[in-house]
Design an enzyme around this catalytic site. Sequence first.
Site, PDB file in Angstrom:
ATOM      1  N   PHE A 165      -9.477 -14.820   0.330  1.00 19.59           N
ATOM      2  CA  PHE A 165      -9.049 -13.566   0.946  1.00 19.59           C
ATOM      3  C   PHE A 165      -7.554 -13.664   1.263  1.00 19.59           C
ATOM      4  O   PHE A 165      -7.127 -14.495   2.069  1.00 19.59           O
ATOM      5  CB  PHE A 165      -9.842 -13.270   2.220  1.00 19.59           C
ATOM      6  N   VAL A 166      -6.777 -12.823   0.606  1.00 18.62           N
ATOM      7  CA  VAL A 166      -5.327 -12.901   0.762  1.00 18.62           C
ATOM      8  C   VAL A 166      -4.775 -11.697   1.516  1.00 18.62           C
ATOM      9  O   VAL A 166      -5.379 -10.619   1.517  1.00 18.62           O
ATOM     10  CB  VAL A 166      -4.611 -13.041  -0.601  1.00 18.62           C
ATOM     11  N   ASP A 206     -10.525  -7.285  -7.629  1.00 20.90           N
ATOM     12  CA  ASP A 206     -11.534  -8.189  -7.074  1.00 20.90           C
ATOM     13  C   ASP A 206     -12.827  -7.993  -7.878  1.00 20.90           C
ATOM     14  O   ASP A 206     -12.959  -8.541  -8.970  1.00 20.90           O
ATOM     15  CB  ASP A 206     -11.682  -7.844  -5.590  1.00 20.90           C
ATOM     16  N   GLU A 234      -2.050  -1.603  -9.137  1.00 20.25           N
ATOM     17  CA  GLU A 234      -2.968  -2.055  -8.085  1.00 20.25           C
ATOM     18  C   GLU A 234      -2.498  -3.399  -7.541  1.00 20.25           C
ATOM     19  O   GLU A 234      -1.923  -4.218  -8.261  1.00 20.25           O
ATOM     20  CB  GLU A 234      -4.383  -2.128  -8.682  1.00 20.25           C
ATOM     21  N   ASP A 235      -2.753  -3.612  -6.255  1.00 20.64           N
ATOM     22  CA  ASP A 235      -2.373  -4.873  -5.631  1.00 20.64           C
ATOM     23  C   ASP A 235      -3.238  -6.031  -6.121  1.00 20.64           C
ATOM     24  O   ASP A 235      -2.749  -7.080  -6.494  1.00 20.64           O
ATOM     25  CB  ASP A 235      -2.464  -4.757  -4.096  1.00 20.64           C
ATOM     26  N   ARG A 240       0.313  -6.437   6.401  1.00 23.06           N
ATOM     27  CA  ARG A 240       0.801  -5.777   5.183  1.00 23.06           C
ATOM     28  C   ARG A 240       2.298  -6.030   4.985  1.00 23.06           C
ATOM     29  O   ARG A 240       2.779  -6.077   3.865  1.00 23.06           O
ATOM     30  CB  ARG A 240       0.589  -4.261   5.263  1.00 23.06           C
TER      31      ARG A 240
HETATM   32  P1  5GP Z   1     -12.435  -4.179  -6.026  1.00 22.98           P
HETATM   33  O1  5GP Z   1     -12.881  -2.752  -6.143  1.00 22.98           O
HETATM   34  O2  5GP Z   1     -11.768  -4.710  -7.271  1.00 22.98           O
HETATM   35  O3  5GP Z   1     -13.535  -5.086  -5.545  1.00 22.98           O
HETATM   36  O4  5GP Z   1     -11.428  -4.257  -4.824  1.00 22.98           O
HETATM   37  C1  5GP Z   1     -10.182  -3.767  -4.844  1.00 22.98           C
HETATM   38  C2  5GP Z   1      -9.697  -3.587  -3.426  1.00 22.98           C
HETATM   39  O5  5GP Z   1     -10.340  -4.465  -2.492  1.00 22.98           O
HETATM   40  C3  5GP Z   1      -8.227  -3.922  -3.350  1.00 22.98           C
HETATM   41  O6  5GP Z   1      -7.439  -2.816  -3.657  1.00 22.98           O
HETATM   42  C4  5GP Z   1      -8.076  -4.348  -1.904  1.00 22.98           C
HETATM   43  O7  5GP Z   1      -7.889  -3.218  -1.109  1.00 22.98           O
HETATM   44  C5  5GP Z   1      -9.415  -4.964  -1.558  1.00 22.98           C
HETATM   45  N1  5GP Z   1      -9.357  -6.440  -1.663  1.00 22.98           N
HETATM   46  C6  5GP Z   1      -9.973  -7.204  -2.582  1.00 22.98           C
HETATM   47  N2  5GP Z   1      -9.682  -8.507  -2.391  1.00 22.98           N
HETATM   48  C7  5GP Z   1      -8.855  -8.556  -1.318  1.00 22.98           C
HETATM   49  C8  5GP Z   1      -8.209  -9.641  -0.627  1.00 22.98           C
HETATM   50  O8  5GP Z   1      -8.299 -10.826  -0.956  1.00 22.98           O
HETATM   51  N3  5GP Z   1      -7.427  -9.285   0.431  1.00 22.98           N
HETATM   52  C9  5GP Z   1      -7.286  -8.001   0.844  1.00 22.98           C
HETATM   53  N4  5GP Z   1      -6.502  -7.786   1.894  1.00 22.98           N
HETATM   54  N5  5GP Z   1      -7.883  -6.963   0.225  1.00 22.98           N
HETATM   55  C10 5GP Z   1      -8.660  -7.241  -0.855  1.00 22.98           C
END
Ligand code: 5GP
Length: 187
Positions: free
Chosen positions: A155-156, A106, A102-103, A168
């Site tokens: 937010f990155v 969050d 995973e990238d 991207r």
């Molecule tokens: P989670 O389910 O952990 O809240 O979120 C995961 C997804 O939210 C990541 O795969 C990504 O797509 C998006 N996301 C969360 N934080 C960021 C951020 O800082 N920047 C971007 N571009 N996407 C984010």
Amino acid sequence: MPEGKRNGHVRTLIPHDELQRRITELAVEIDRDYAASDRLIAVGVLKGSVFFLVDLLKHLTVPVEIDFFQTSSYGNSTSPGEVRIKKDIDISVRGKDVLLIEDIVDTGFTLATILDLLRFRKARSVRLCALLDKSGAREIDVPIDYRGFEIENLFVVGYGLDFNEKFRNLPYIGVWEPDAPLGDESK
Ligand code: 5GP
């Protein structure tokens, strides 16, 4: 053109060479841990993990299959944390060693949902590799086995991560600053 100068609203947080150095370290660790496995499958989450997954897997010497999920959040207050699988993986994970890539983690809801699904499908083992960890934003605990960088709750964008599908392709991780004044960095 120097990194960080491509757009006045993106401030470089992790430069390209630092990303690559850390990814190489993670790959060495992963390669060692899976040396005895002949059933490794790397599962990425589209679209954000693509750049990371490709760079990471290029360093592995162990045999590895590749597949992808795509998810989205329902994003309304009546279903907080409810994650929709938009695209499922094509390959069966039954009896396999899954490395989930995973990238960014969050809130943790996306990975918690996928981890549950992979276990339900009887993967032999499941480990999680995340490039970025925003632990300050976590709402549900997810065990990260391989972590690239811990970052603040910002937010990155870049290196796979988008803002409205843009940025991207940046080769580095930057912070999206919509209100940043346009100075030299806008050139
Ligand atoms: P989670 O389910 O952990 O809240 O979120 C995961 C997804 O939210 C990541 O795969 C990504 O797509 C998006 N996301 C969360 N934080 C960021 C951020 O800082 N920047 C971007 N571009 N996407 C984010």
